[in-house]
Enzyme design. Sequence first.
Site, PDB file in Angstrom:
ATOM      1  N   GLY A 215       0.849  -1.383  -0.029  1.00  0.00           N
ATOM      2  CA  GLY A 215      -0.062  -0.035   0.031  1.00  0.00           C
ATOM      3  C   GLY A 215       1.002   1.256   0.217  1.00  0.00           C
ATOM      4  N   SER A 216       0.380   2.245   0.553  1.00  0.00           N
ATOM      5  CA  SER A 216       1.189   3.517   0.476  1.00  0.00           C
ATOM      6  C   SER A 216       2.363   3.502   1.190  1.00  0.00           C
ATOM      7  CB  SER A 216      -0.084   4.640   1.246  1.00  0.00           C
ATOM      8  OG  SER A 216      -0.996   4.770   0.480  1.00  0.00           O
ATOM      9  N   THR A 217       2.785   2.749   1.949  1.00  0.00           N
ATOM     10  CA  THR A 217       4.160   2.657   2.655  1.00  0.00           C
ATOM     11  C   THR A 217       5.132   2.616   1.678  1.00  0.00           C
ATOM     12  OG1 THR A 217       4.043   0.289   2.943  1.00  0.00           O
ATOM     13  CG2 THR A 217       3.388   1.573   4.806  1.00  0.00           C
ATOM     14  N   PHE A 218       4.779   2.044   0.385  1.00  0.00           N
ATOM     15  CA  PHE A 218       5.592   1.805  -0.781  1.00  0.00           C
ATOM     16  C   PHE A 218       5.753   3.340  -1.500  1.00  0.00           C
ATOM     17  CE2 PHE A 218       6.833   0.935  -5.057  1.00  0.00           C
ATOM     18  CZ  PHE A 218       7.914  -0.206  -4.903  1.00  0.00           C
ATOM     19  N   LYS A 219       5.069   4.234  -1.145  1.00  0.00           N
ATOM     20  CA  LYS A 219       5.276   5.736  -1.584  1.00  0.00           C
ATOM     21  C   LYS A 219       6.572   6.060  -1.037  1.00  0.00           C
ATOM     22  CE  LYS A 219       0.510   6.550  -1.906  1.00  0.00           C
ATOM     23  NZ  LYS A 219      -0.837   7.113  -1.146  1.00  0.00           N
TER      24      LYS A 219
END
Length: 491
Positions: A215-219
Amino acid sequence: MTRHIRHAGYFCALLLVALLVNAARVQVVQAPSYDRNPGNRRPDITRYEQPRGDILVGGRPVTGSRDTREHLRYERTYTDGPMYAPVTGFASQLYGTTLLESAEDGVLSGADPMLAPFPLWNDFTRARNAGGDVVTTLHPAAQEAAYEGLAGHKGAVAALEPSTGRILALVSAPSYDPQPLSGNGSAAARAWSRLTADKDRPMLNRAVRQTYPPGSTFKVVTAAAALDAGVVTDLEAPTDTPDPYRLPGTRTRLTNASKGCANASVREAFTLSCNTVFAKLGAEAGVTDMTATAHAFGFNNGALRIPFPVARSTFDTTLDQAQLALSSIGQYNTRATPLQMAMVAAAVANGGQVRDPYLVERTTRPGGSTLATAGSRATRQAMYPSTAARLRAMMRDVVENGTGRNAAIRGAKVGGKTGTAQHGLGNSGTPYAWFVSWAQGDRDLAPRVAVAVVVEDAETDRGDISGGGDAAPIARAVMEAVLKSPDQPFG
């Protein structure tokens, strides 16, 4: 008469030589085949005729051995078994060994030739040395905080020391007690049947053997790729990103959970976790740069050992522009273990350098002398140091002003990134709540801990599930445990 006696003596000597040759053939040449014979119980009897060496956490053994007075004499015991099971694994007389019990079996069982003062003599006598000990890198307070934080949930926690790669905590929930598996009777068989039939899969090590959409942790990875590639030069400049954003080459429109994402700057988009901005950034960075950065962080590496194997985290390298946009926000085929995402946070905290994680600080002989040490770990640069500095500032904004406020620690610098990962057919599954972070005490020269938390079954309404609400408090507890403790004495 003398001649006959002499011939008889020669014949007897020949028989004696033949007997010795045959004995040598059986004991040396054919010994391995006899050892492998399922009907031969002597190797098992020898293996369990002495206590097994111990696995140590913070200088204290979390394993032991119990004298059963049976043929397979010594049986494995565990202290705080469920809390340490994702590290120790089990040592069973029926089902073998897993995790550290398997990876360090030679030392623990006494079979490692390095434990023998005279290895060649042991090969001849078939003797086994007393088992050595395995000293782990775990931080007891951090492990306990992670275990208690996940109580009642499915999920995992991985915590690292950024500057070295030492694993400070490794927890998977739900867990299990390895103790009932240790023996060879019906109780061990019943325990095995119960655990393997459990739909919650308590023996699955979710921290290192399960991959999730991050999810957004990959940002964090996407931001690093965009900054290093020069796609972004000014974090405060508008990004010319519409809300919703149409995925390249499709009619699909991507939206945001937060307001204020239209034309947001990268700093604002990171703080608000805007999908549209980072999907567009990933597409602009391109497959080559996104793939190279993901590889540098550790994705697509199937050879990582800590020392037991870690599941391969993946970033697809055969993507069209729409798929790349989705992959850049941690969806589509992007998958990561909690340990991998802890490595991402640790790289940001460590000036862009990634240290391969490790769990064993050293192994020792029965008397306590060092047998082997971990040594220096491989280092690679995942991003420019200037990029890491800018990401640290953005991650601090997330904790101080954005979605990660629940990770804030008084008197410490904390950076984080939340994530809510969709999964299942048509995204029908309960979203995974993620949080990755790092923390630096007010007297520390550099961050001391990096953490990744994933919660599979957050107990809230689907629309209210968030990394900041469900995972960040667990990460905060782990980081506090490390920061409040003196430097860890490993062993």
